[in-house]
Design a protein around this motif. Sequence first.
Motif, PDB file in Angstrom:
ATOM      1  N   THR A  38       0.961  -1.438   0.100  1.00 43.82           N
ATOM      2  CA  THR A  38       0.276   0.075   0.102  1.00 43.82           C
ATOM      3  C   THR A  38       0.888   1.065   0.215  1.00 43.82           C
ATOM      4  N   ASN A  40       0.903   5.556  -0.276  1.00 42.32           N
ATOM      5  CA  ASN A  40      -0.060   6.877  -0.525  1.00 42.32           C
ATOM      6  C   ASN A  40       0.651   7.844  -0.959  1.00 42.32           C
ATOM      7  N   CYS A  94      -5.080  -1.683  -7.639  1.00 46.06           N
ATOM      8  CA  CYS A  94      -5.989  -0.981  -7.196  1.00 46.06           C
ATOM      9  C   CYS A  94      -5.529   0.689  -7.734  1.00 46.06           C
ATOM     10  N   MET A  96      -6.200   3.980  -6.525  1.00 43.28           N
ATOM     11  CA  MET A  96      -7.645   4.734  -5.550  1.00 43.28           C
ATOM     12  C   MET A  96      -7.292   5.983  -6.194  1.00 43.28           C
ATOM     13  N   HIS A 101      -3.351   0.201  -4.055  1.00 46.16           N
ATOM     14  CA  HIS A 101      -2.659  -1.442  -3.331  1.00 46.16           C
ATOM     15  C   HIS A 101      -2.481  -2.297  -4.685  1.00 46.16           C
ATOM     16  N   TYR A 175     -10.100  -7.681  -1.237  1.00 49.39           N
ATOM     17  CA  TYR A 175      -9.280  -6.801  -0.108  1.00 49.39           C
ATOM     18  C   TYR A 175      -8.645  -5.373  -1.354  1.00 49.39           C
ATOM     19  N   ALA A 176      -8.334  -5.928  -2.010  1.00 46.16           N
ATOM     20  CA  ALA A 176      -7.617  -4.722  -2.828  1.00 46.16           C
ATOM     21  C   ALA A 176      -8.515  -4.627  -3.906  1.00 46.16           C
ATOM     22  N   ASP A 178     -11.655  -4.464  -3.629  1.00 47.95           N
ATOM     23  CA  ASP A 178     -12.638  -3.691  -3.230  1.00 47.95           C
ATOM     24  C   ASP A 178     -12.855  -2.272  -2.431  1.00 47.95           C
ATOM     25  N   ASN A 179     -11.954  -2.234  -2.711  1.00 45.18           N
ATOM     26  CA  ASN A 179     -11.267  -0.822  -2.257  1.00 45.18           C
ATOM     27  C   ASN A 179     -12.039   0.405  -2.493  1.00 45.18           C
ATOM     28  N   ARG A 182     -15.496   0.180  -0.526  1.00 41.77           N
ATOM     29  CA  ARG A 182     -15.602   0.266   0.902  1.00 41.77           C
ATOM     30  C   ARG A 182     -15.361   1.794   1.018  1.00 41.77           C
ATOM     31  N   LEU A 183     -14.482   2.364  -0.029  1.00 47.47           N
ATOM     32  CA  LEU A 183     -14.973   4.543  -0.310  1.00 47.47           C
ATOM     33  C   LEU A 183     -16.223   4.808  -0.098  1.00 47.47           C
ATOM     34  N   GLY A 305     -11.032  -3.339   8.958  1.00 49.78           N
ATOM     35  CA  GLY A 305     -11.080  -3.945   7.745  1.00 49.78           C
ATOM     36  C   GLY A 305     -12.212  -5.067   7.804  1.00 49.78           C
TER      37      GLY A 305
END
Length: 371
Positions: A38, A40, A94, A96, A101, A175-176, A178-179, A182-183, A305
């Motif tokens: 990850t 940022n 992914c 974002m 990710h 998880y990656a 699905d970001n 979730r956002l 999470g």
Amino acid sequence: MNHPSESPDRTLWRATDTTRHHRENLWNYKGRGFYHFTLNVEGRYPLFGRLEGDSAEEAHIVLSAFGEGVARLFRGIPMHQAQRGCTIRVLALCVMPDHLHGVLRVVEPMPKSVGEVIRGFKSACTSLYKREFAEGDTAFRPFFMRHQSIWEFMHAGYHERIMHRTGQYKNMVAYALDNPRRLWLKTRHPNLFCMRHQLSLRFTNEEGQMVDWRFRALGNLFLLDAPLKQEIQCSRSLDEAQLRDYLTSKEEQACQGAVSVSAAISQGEKVVCRRLREAHHPLVILLKDGFPAEHSPHERFYKPGGVYFDACAAGRLLLLEPNKPTFADKDISAAVYRRSPQAPPESLRYQFLALNRIAWVIANAKGTWGL
């Protein structure tokens, strides 16, 4: 495809250096492995694109021109590194608006560490920004000028998870990807994912004295107002039949509207809480060091999470973390002493017993909650 647990390097990992964002001290970072990275953007600025979609299921990221360039660079890691003797595959990506990710597989041992690969990718992204986008981008320039990189500064360089166990690879890829969903949920329910400091529980103890415990909280605070609560706490010594009976009794109470409170420490407690969550019953979960450090840069963007995130967004979860004075409260220390006289306050034994005591009080005491 070999699973990470089948890697010949699996015996090399032991401890985790908590100051270095999940670096595992004895892991061979030049060997085979599956990694989730990850990265940022500096200041968490939405440099890579924007979120769109009319529902959580339709949520997706529309990449900016620079975001598309970053995606190309990440997907180009295998070809770029093949020229340097490294066999790497990109398993998921992914991008974002303000971070990315990426899941990588190192297929064969490499002449350099996977960390050097990620640092090379980061440098390439910054070079691309300087070369093609920096001049016309006045909005991001104040962030970029701090240290001449598009990436958030941290001593570790990036967040990383190494995948060791069966099923972890699929879960991490899911998880990656699905970001965006979730956002979307987080932007529509901002209060649920806002950290609350100094949430207080005031109640009268067994000696008739007023006690004030403090917590950090995230999620559905209204669950604390439920008139019926039940504590989930069961011994590790329960056999299958006893655990089944215990679960049945707790499910019956939950069906009658009880909010379940637990630290979910023992395996039995985890089983019961999972079954209640899967049946869409509300939960209050107590944590020990479960949140980022208070007022740290990561606290602002923290979200629970996996399944906890969805339970929170659906109005069925509250996470509570007692502060240090609460752990040291004399009522709690006395209760722990009765259970385990030899447990020093700094030990995990003390802290787990303290969480169980706090769960019991929340479920049974007639207290008042306030912010």
